[in-house]
Design an enzyme around this catalytic site. Sequence first.
Site, PDB file in Angstrom:
ATOM      1  N   LYS A  75       0.842  -1.191   0.000  1.00  0.00           N
ATOM      2  CA  LYS A  75       0.000   0.000   0.000  1.00  0.00           C
ATOM      3  C   LYS A  75       0.881   1.247   0.000  1.00  0.00           C
ATOM      4  O   LYS A  75       1.962   1.251   0.595  1.00  0.00           O
ATOM      5  CB  LYS A  75      -0.896   0.018   1.245  1.00  0.00           C
ATOM      6  CG  LYS A  75      -1.971  -1.055   1.279  1.00  0.00           C
ATOM      7  CD  LYS A  75      -2.780  -0.960   2.562  1.00  0.00           C
ATOM      8  CE  LYS A  75      -3.810  -2.069   2.662  1.00  0.00           C
ATOM      9  NZ  LYS A  75      -4.889  -1.913   1.681  1.00  0.00           N
ATOM     10  N   ARG A 120     -10.471 -11.527   0.166  1.00  0.00           N
ATOM     11  CA  ARG A 120     -11.316 -12.493  -0.540  1.00  0.00           C
ATOM     12  C   ARG A 120     -10.684 -13.883  -0.561  1.00  0.00           C
ATOM     13  O   ARG A 120     -11.388 -14.878  -0.679  1.00  0.00           O
ATOM     14  CB  ARG A 120     -11.604 -11.985  -1.950  1.00  0.00           C
ATOM     15  CG  ARG A 120     -10.418 -11.871  -2.868  1.00  0.00           C
ATOM     16  CD  ARG A 120     -10.673 -10.951  -4.051  1.00  0.00           C
ATOM     17  NE  ARG A 120     -10.775  -9.549  -3.652  1.00  0.00           N
ATOM     18  CZ  ARG A 120     -11.043  -8.554  -4.476  1.00  0.00           C
ATOM     19  NH1 ARG A 120     -11.247  -8.799  -5.766  1.00  0.00           N
ATOM     20  NH2 ARG A 120     -11.118  -7.313  -4.036  1.00  0.00           N
TER      21      ARG A 120
END
Length: 531
Positions: free
Chosen positions: A305, A379
């Site tokens: 990030k 996910r």
Amino acid sequence: MRRARSAHPIDRERTQRKRDFTTVTALTLSTAGAATLRADALVVGVAKAAEGGKGLVVAPGAEAVDAAFDGKLATVLETLGASGAEGEVTKVPSPDGVKAPVVLAVGLGTAPEKDEAYDTERLRRAAGAAARALTGTKKAAFALPVGAVEDAEAVAEGALLGAYAFTAYQEKAKGKDAKGPLAEVALLGGKPRDKAYKAAAERALVLTEELNRARDLVNTPPNDLTPEAFAAVAAAAGKENGIKVQVLDEKALAKGGYGGILGVGAGSENPPRLVKLAYTHPDAEKSLALVGKGITYDSGGISLKPAGHNETMKCDMAGAAAVFAAVVAVARLGLPVNVTGWLALAENMPSGSATRPGDVLRMYSGKTVEVLNTDAEGRLVLADALTRASEENPDAIVDVATLTGAMVLALGNRTFGIMANDDAFRTALHEIAEEAGEQSWPMPLPAELRKGMDSPTADIANMGERMGGGLVAGLFLKEFVGEGITWAHLDIAGPAFNESGPFGYTPKGGTGSSVRTLVKLAERTAAGDLG
């Protein structure tokens, strides 16, 4: 003069215990009059006059207090600049005839029309704002409009949630002069000898206690809340509340073929865990599976990030915290429904052993996933947990996750999205959330977006089209739900962590988003209201 009757504590021994970090605010029901109860502060409601009227009106529940002001409480508040806006707080010294030394008037917005009641969520938020403003106070009496059991429960919830504070890492909060949160809430108009009111107060206490524990977990720094530490908290709570807990460590996960959870946790020195919490009831006819994303820290992995996006990533386990809190609350309430919680716990870090973009993982289901972005890790852990939960063939599965920034862009910071493989179930969850006081919005799962996740190498990729990214994530998860099982996905990325100032009963930091919705779902399921 009418004598004040003693307050009735709601399981005082339990309310005085400590959560993992902070003292729980006590709750009592009292039949005393608002003016005659001895307390350190008295909370009353004030509202803007209904359409056609002017100025402020004092809300029901505070008639005796207004009388002590010679019927001029509204005028006094207006003089001090009060407008009656929702959440606005104004303090005034009490006149003769009121035992509490301070009257705190909290705004309720525009007053309802004649013969209409105040909305329960407005009462919840007002009570929360008042409780926050009373930090350092030992006891406060709440004389807000309570015309029904639902109103009493809303005020109790709001006050107990508003009194929350996370101070475990602050030395200044440990001294004798430290101002702790409001220590006791005395709810007036609660009818302590009425079974319905007492049950509502008990429910509010249990629900807020567990929701606040979820907040504690979200607020805990990631160096202390590793996957192993989170699993230990769950195991201890399970033992305390009669919940069977199974923890799969990295060896068990490898033996079981949980490639998604292992792949996400591969780069960290803190290995992953899959925790199963199973609450069963002898009279249960339905079963629910709740699955929570528990990334205890998300650096993004190799797909790191950018600066400015890492600082709050301790909150990426908020879905697992919500599931954990909901299962414990259901157990403590003794609901006649079987509920199993699955906490998919991992730390997503970059290192020489981390999963790389381009790697292919073999999931617990046997499907292969090409990892195009290691920052789409939630996910992956959810996929393994959803497949495992499906093996037990529950009547419904709900997963909860801080999954996508796309959902924040779509719905903002206070609303979570709901996706499902069944339109009626999605609608029901939206209605349940609204009833519980949580903002949500039903979202679609457009079939045409599935093609974007086709992979030339594996069965599916973990990324698809950029536009509609939150929906793409939902479609990915759908691939791992057992055939014929009703399923819904709650993307709580927006409301799970409040980076701005506190409002209503919502603090800065972890919020406990979706806990109330999950518990309400369990209650509705137990009652047979979901088919």
